[in-house]
Write a protein that holds these residues in place. Structure first.
Motif, PDB file in Angstrom:
ATOM      1  N   VAL A 100       0.838  -1.199   0.000  1.00  0.00           N
ATOM      2  CA  VAL A 100       0.000   0.000   0.000  1.00  0.00           C
ATOM      3  C   VAL A 100       0.874   1.251   0.000  1.00  0.00           C
ATOM      4  O   VAL A 100       0.608   2.226  -0.739  1.00  0.00           O
ATOM      5  N   ARG A 101       1.934   1.266   0.811  1.00  0.00           N
ATOM      6  CA  ARG A 101       2.808   2.434   0.851  1.00  0.00           C
ATOM      7  C   ARG A 101       3.536   2.633  -0.475  1.00  0.00           C
ATOM      8  O   ARG A 101       3.705   3.764  -0.946  1.00  0.00           O
ATOM      9  N   GLN A 102       3.965   1.530  -1.091  1.00  0.00           N
ATOM     10  CA  GLN A 102       4.626   1.653  -2.393  1.00  0.00           C
ATOM     11  C   GLN A 102       3.657   2.207  -3.432  1.00  0.00           C
ATOM     12  O   GLN A 102       4.025   3.069  -4.255  1.00  0.00           O
ATOM     13  N   SER A 103       2.436   1.706  -3.393  1.00  0.00           N
ATOM     14  CA  SER A 103       1.439   2.198  -4.345  1.00  0.00           C
ATOM     15  C   SER A 103       1.118   3.669  -4.083  1.00  0.00           C
ATOM     16  O   SER A 103       0.896   4.446  -5.028  1.00  0.00           O
ATOM     17  N   GLN A 104       1.124   4.074  -2.816  1.00  0.00           N
ATOM     18  CA  GLN A 104       0.866   5.471  -2.475  1.00  0.00           C
ATOM     19  C   GLN A 104       1.979   6.371  -3.004  1.00  0.00           C
ATOM     20  O   GLN A 104       1.719   7.466  -3.537  1.00  0.00           O
ATOM     21  N   ALA A 106       3.953   5.693  -5.606  1.00  0.00           N
ATOM     22  CA  ALA A 106       3.826   5.770  -7.062  1.00  0.00           C
ATOM     23  C   ALA A 106       2.700   6.712  -7.462  1.00  0.00           C
ATOM     24  O   ALA A 106       2.801   7.437  -8.464  1.00  0.00           O
ATOM     25  N   LEU A 107       1.644   6.720  -6.685  1.00  0.00           N
ATOM     26  CA  LEU A 107       0.520   7.608  -6.982  1.00  0.00           C
ATOM     27  C   LEU A 107       0.918   9.078  -6.795  1.00  0.00           C
ATOM     28  O   LEU A 107       0.595   9.940  -7.639  1.00  0.00           O
ATOM     29  N   ASP A 108       1.640   9.371  -5.721  1.00  0.00           N
ATOM     30  CA  ASP A 108       2.081  10.747  -5.491  1.00  0.00           C
ATOM     31  C   ASP A 108       3.035  11.220  -6.595  1.00  0.00           C
ATOM     32  O   ASP A 108       2.963  12.371  -7.048  1.00  0.00           O
ATOM     33  N   GLN A 109       3.912  10.327  -7.030  1.00  0.00           N
ATOM     34  CA  GLN A 109       4.827  10.681  -8.110  1.00  0.00           C
ATOM     35  C   GLN A 109       4.073  10.973  -9.394  1.00  0.00           C
ATOM     36  O   GLN A 109       4.394  11.923 -10.127  1.00  0.00           O
ATOM     37  N   SER A 110       3.054  10.176  -9.664  1.00  0.00           N
ATOM     38  CA  SER A 110       2.269  10.399 -10.877  1.00  0.00           C
ATOM     39  C   SER A 110       1.511  11.721 -10.800  1.00  0.00           C
ATOM     40  O   SER A 110       1.383  12.436 -11.817  1.00  0.00           O
ATOM     41  N   LYS A 111       1.046  12.059  -9.641  1.00  0.00           N
ATOM     42  CA  LYS A 111       0.352  13.336  -9.494  1.00  0.00           C
ATOM     43  C   LYS A 111       1.296  14.508  -9.748  1.00  0.00           C
ATOM     44  O   LYS A 111       0.936  15.499 -10.414  1.00  0.00           O
ATOM     45  N   LEU A 152      -1.090   8.513 -14.165  1.00  0.00           N
ATOM     46  CA  LEU A 152      -1.748   8.795 -12.902  1.00  0.00           C
ATOM     47  C   LEU A 152      -2.906   7.823 -12.665  1.00  0.00           C
ATOM     48  O   LEU A 152      -3.092   7.332 -11.542  1.00  0.00           O
ATOM     49  N   LYS A 153      -3.659   7.537 -13.708  1.00  0.00           N
ATOM     50  CA  LYS A 153      -4.763   6.579 -13.561  1.00  0.00           C
ATOM     51  C   LYS A 153      -4.240   5.185 -13.220  1.00  0.00           C
ATOM     52  O   LYS A 153      -4.832   4.470 -12.396  1.00  0.00           O
ATOM     53  N   THR A 154      -3.123   4.807 -13.847  1.00  0.00           N
ATOM     54  CA  THR A 154      -2.530   3.502 -13.535  1.00  0.00           C
ATOM     55  C   THR A 154      -2.062   3.443 -12.089  1.00  0.00           C
ATOM     56  O   THR A 154      -2.253   2.444 -11.384  1.00  0.00           O
ATOM     57  N   ALA A 155      -1.444   4.490 -11.643  1.00  0.00           N
ATOM     58  CA  ALA A 155      -0.976   4.531 -10.252  1.00  0.00           C
ATOM     59  C   ALA A 155      -2.152   4.501  -9.279  1.00  0.00           C
ATOM     60  O   ALA A 155      -2.073   3.860  -8.212  1.00  0.00           O
ATOM     61  N   GLN A 156      -3.222   5.203  -9.629  1.00  0.00           N
ATOM     62  CA  GLN A 156      -4.391   5.185  -8.764  1.00  0.00           C
ATOM     63  C   GLN A 156      -4.986   3.784  -8.680  1.00  0.00           C
ATOM     64  O   GLN A 156      -5.389   3.324  -7.601  1.00  0.00           O
ATOM     65  N   ALA A 157      -5.061   3.079  -9.824  1.00  0.00           N
ATOM     66  CA  ALA A 157      -5.575   1.704  -9.818  1.00  0.00           C
ATOM     67  C   ALA A 157      -4.687   0.786  -8.996  1.00  0.00           C
ATOM     68  O   ALA A 157      -5.166  -0.091  -8.257  1.00  0.00           O
ATOM     69  N   TYR A 159      -2.845   1.628  -6.435  1.00  0.00           N
ATOM     70  CA  TYR A 159      -3.068   1.942  -5.027  1.00  0.00           C
ATOM     71  C   TYR A 159      -4.381   1.332  -4.540  1.00  0.00           C
ATOM     72  O   TYR A 159      -4.430   0.742  -3.444  1.00  0.00           O
ATOM     73  N   ASP A 160      -5.452   1.471  -5.342  1.00  0.00           N
ATOM     74  CA  ASP A 160      -6.741   0.899  -4.929  1.00  0.00           C
ATOM     75  C   ASP A 160      -6.643  -0.615  -4.767  1.00  0.00           C
ATOM     76  O   ASP A 160      -7.225  -1.190  -3.830  1.00  0.00           O
ATOM     77  N   LYS A 161      -5.921  -1.268  -5.660  1.00  0.00           N
ATOM     78  CA  LYS A 161      -5.754  -2.726  -5.558  1.00  0.00           C
ATOM     79  C   LYS A 161      -4.997  -3.094  -4.293  1.00  0.00           C
ATOM     80  O   LYS A 161      -5.331  -4.076  -3.609  1.00  0.00           O
ATOM     81  N   ALA A 162      -3.973  -2.355  -3.950  1.00  0.00           N
ATOM     82  CA  ALA A 162      -3.208  -2.640  -2.741  1.00  0.00           C
ATOM     83  C   ALA A 162      -4.083  -2.483  -1.499  1.00  0.00           C
ATOM     84  O   ALA A 162      -3.974  -3.270  -0.540  1.00  0.00           O
ATOM     85  N   VAL A 163      -4.956  -1.474  -1.502  1.00  0.00           N
ATOM     86  CA  VAL A 163      -5.856  -1.290  -0.364  1.00  0.00           C
ATOM     87  C   VAL A 163      -6.852  -2.449  -0.274  1.00  0.00           C
ATOM     88  O   VAL A 163      -7.142  -2.946   0.829  1.00  0.00           O
ATOM     89  N   VAL A 164      -7.378  -2.890  -1.426  1.00  0.00           N
ATOM     90  CA  VAL A 164      -8.320  -4.016  -1.428  1.00  0.00           C
ATOM     91  C   VAL A 164      -7.639  -5.275  -0.913  1.00  0.00           C
ATOM     92  O   VAL A 164      -8.204  -6.035  -0.112  1.00  0.00           O
ATOM     93  N   ASN A 165      -6.414  -5.534  -1.349  1.00  0.00           N
ATOM     94  CA  ASN A 165      -5.690  -6.713  -0.878  1.00  0.00           C
ATOM     95  C   ASN A 165      -5.451  -6.650   0.630  1.00  0.00           C
ATOM     96  O   ASN A 165      -5.476  -7.674   1.325  1.00  0.00           O
TER      97      ASN A 165
END
Length: 431
Positions: A100-104, A106-111, A152-157, A159-165
């Motif tokens: 989750v932190r890694q995905s977060q 990547a999401l911040d970098q994409s933003k 950014l959309k890929t990074a958001q997806a 992150y959402d997957k990591a939270v679901v897992n």
């Protein structure tokens, strides 16, 4: 000497007389006939079919996990009553939280990338309007901006997957029920690959169960929805449980060339005596007719002995054979005879009750010393009795069999007792 001869002659004469009396009595007994009879009465016709099945809960859910990990904590055990969405177990969340932190990140970098490309795109667009840059430079900046937004959309997806897992690490019950099985222990590692590992088996409310019975294809045509069912289980052999047919499944099951169909039977279980997996022996009531005239099926199969019938017809003219009630019917082509030996064809016809090439259902009635036959109309039948719709009245004495000298008269006089229907086609017998 003379007196001795007289005594010897007297003994011989006495012995001959005794032998003659014994022989006469034996001969007389061999020609005597005895009838087994019963009275027509009101009763019930009941037809059942039997089958074997297995008790199951109405809803059984196999609970697994969609992520791999180590079982960190288990909160329930066998037979635990659980509520809907209740927590059952928790996997080790450390690696999942790391994802989750890694995905977060990547999401911040994409933003950030999107913000940078957006600002660059806006500057180039202003320069292009003043015609200070080439069109190619503007197109390149526009492409970079579109790519950043897609990333950014890929990074958001991700992150959402990591939270679901991470949420999948918390195993909950999807229904209200009872834990039937716990397949894991605390500290055990579970791996989610192509098949989901089963951790718990939860059944819904066990006060309402069902039996999955296998009914033979020869009996399935008699089974209808709503028919009452009695069933027993080996755990309570003296107790009879009640249910009803809920569903007849069309999918056949073939085992060793034997075709069966699955019938679902409601099995109320208010006392919770019944348990999933028990073997149930069911009895389905497919037909029940109450308060009707019945006679044993043996009466419908009875045919009098030909020798006795010939002698009886000689002694009793047609007008005297009908008995006191006068309900009997003579054979269709029988010629009235009062003396002499009856025609054997007439005896055979009267014996079988045939008329016009057809063989109606007949029974033989005994009224005192007189015997006569009567045609009857039958209704429902079971393994023992048959319903009589017309031709007899309550209290009539019908003949089941006859015997001669304490032994069966002939093969036709006492038909073998079977549990099959008397109206099924039979092979013709030789005369």
């Amino acid at each position: 000497m003379k007196s001795r001869r007289i005594i010897t002659k007297t003994v011989i004469v006495t012995a001959i007389a005794v032998l003659a009396l014994v022989a006469g009595s034996c001969h007389k007994g061999s020609n005597s006939y005895a009838f087994e009879t019963t009275l027509v009465k009101k009763g019930s016709i009941i037809n059942n079919i039997t089958a074997t099945g297995t008790l199951e809960a109405d809803t059984t859910v196999l609970i697994g996990t969609q992520v791999s990990g180590v079982i960190n904590k288990i909160f329930v055990d066998f037979n635990s009553v659980v509520k809907k969405h209740q927590l059952l177990a928790v996997l080790d969340t450390t690696p999942l939280q790391t994802q989750v932190r890694q995905s977060q990140a990547a999401l911040d970098q994409s933003k950030g990338e999107v913000e940078f490309q957006r600002a660059t795109f806006e500057r180039y667009q202003a320069l292009l309007d003043k015609k200070l840059i080439a069109q190619a430079d503007y197109d390149q900046v526009k492409y970079n901006y579109s790519t950043a937004r897609a990333n950014l959309k890929t990074a958001q997806a991700g992150y959402d997957k990591a939270v679901v897992n991470l949420n999948y690490a918390y195993i909950t019950s999807p229904i209200l029920g009872v834990v039937l099985n716990r397949a894991v222990d605390q500290g055990q590692t579970v791996a989610s690959s192509f098949s989901t590992p089963n951790l718990f088996t939860v059944a819904n409310d066990l006060t309402q169960m069902h039996v999955e019975a296998a009914v033979d294809e020869a009996d399935i045509g008699q089974v209808k929805n709503g028919q009452p069912v009695d069933f027993t289980v080996d755990a309570f052999p003296t107790e009879i449980f009640k249910g009803s047919v809920r569903q007849i499944r069309l999918q056949p099951t073939v085992t060793s060339n034997v075709v069966t169909y699955t019938v679902i039977v409601n099995a109320p279980n208010p006392d919770k005596k019944l348990m999933p997996g028990m073997t149930a022996n069911i009895t389905v009531l497919v037909q029940k007719v109450d308060s009707v005239l019945i006679v044993p099926g043996k009466a419908l199969r009875f045919v009098p002995d030909a020798n006795w019938l010939s002698e009886y017809m000689k002694k009793n003219p047609v007008g005297q054979r009908q008995g006191a009630g006068g309900t009997g019917q003579s054979a269709g082509n029988e010629r009235p005879r009062t003396t002499g030996t009856p025609d054997p064809a007439v005896v055979a016809q009267y014996q079988a009750g045939s008329q016009g090439g057809k063989k109606p259902v007949v029974v033989w009635i005994k009224s005192g010393d007189l015997v006569h036959r009567t045609r009857v109309t039958t209704g429902a039948i079971d393994a023992t009795n048959a319903e009589i719709k017309s031709g007899l009245k309550e209290g009539d004495e019908v003949i089941l069999s006859m015997s001669q000298g304490g032994k069966p008269a002939t093969a036709t006089a006492a038909a073998p007792t079977t549990t099959t229907s008397p109206f099924m086609p039979q092979r013709p017998r030789g005369r």
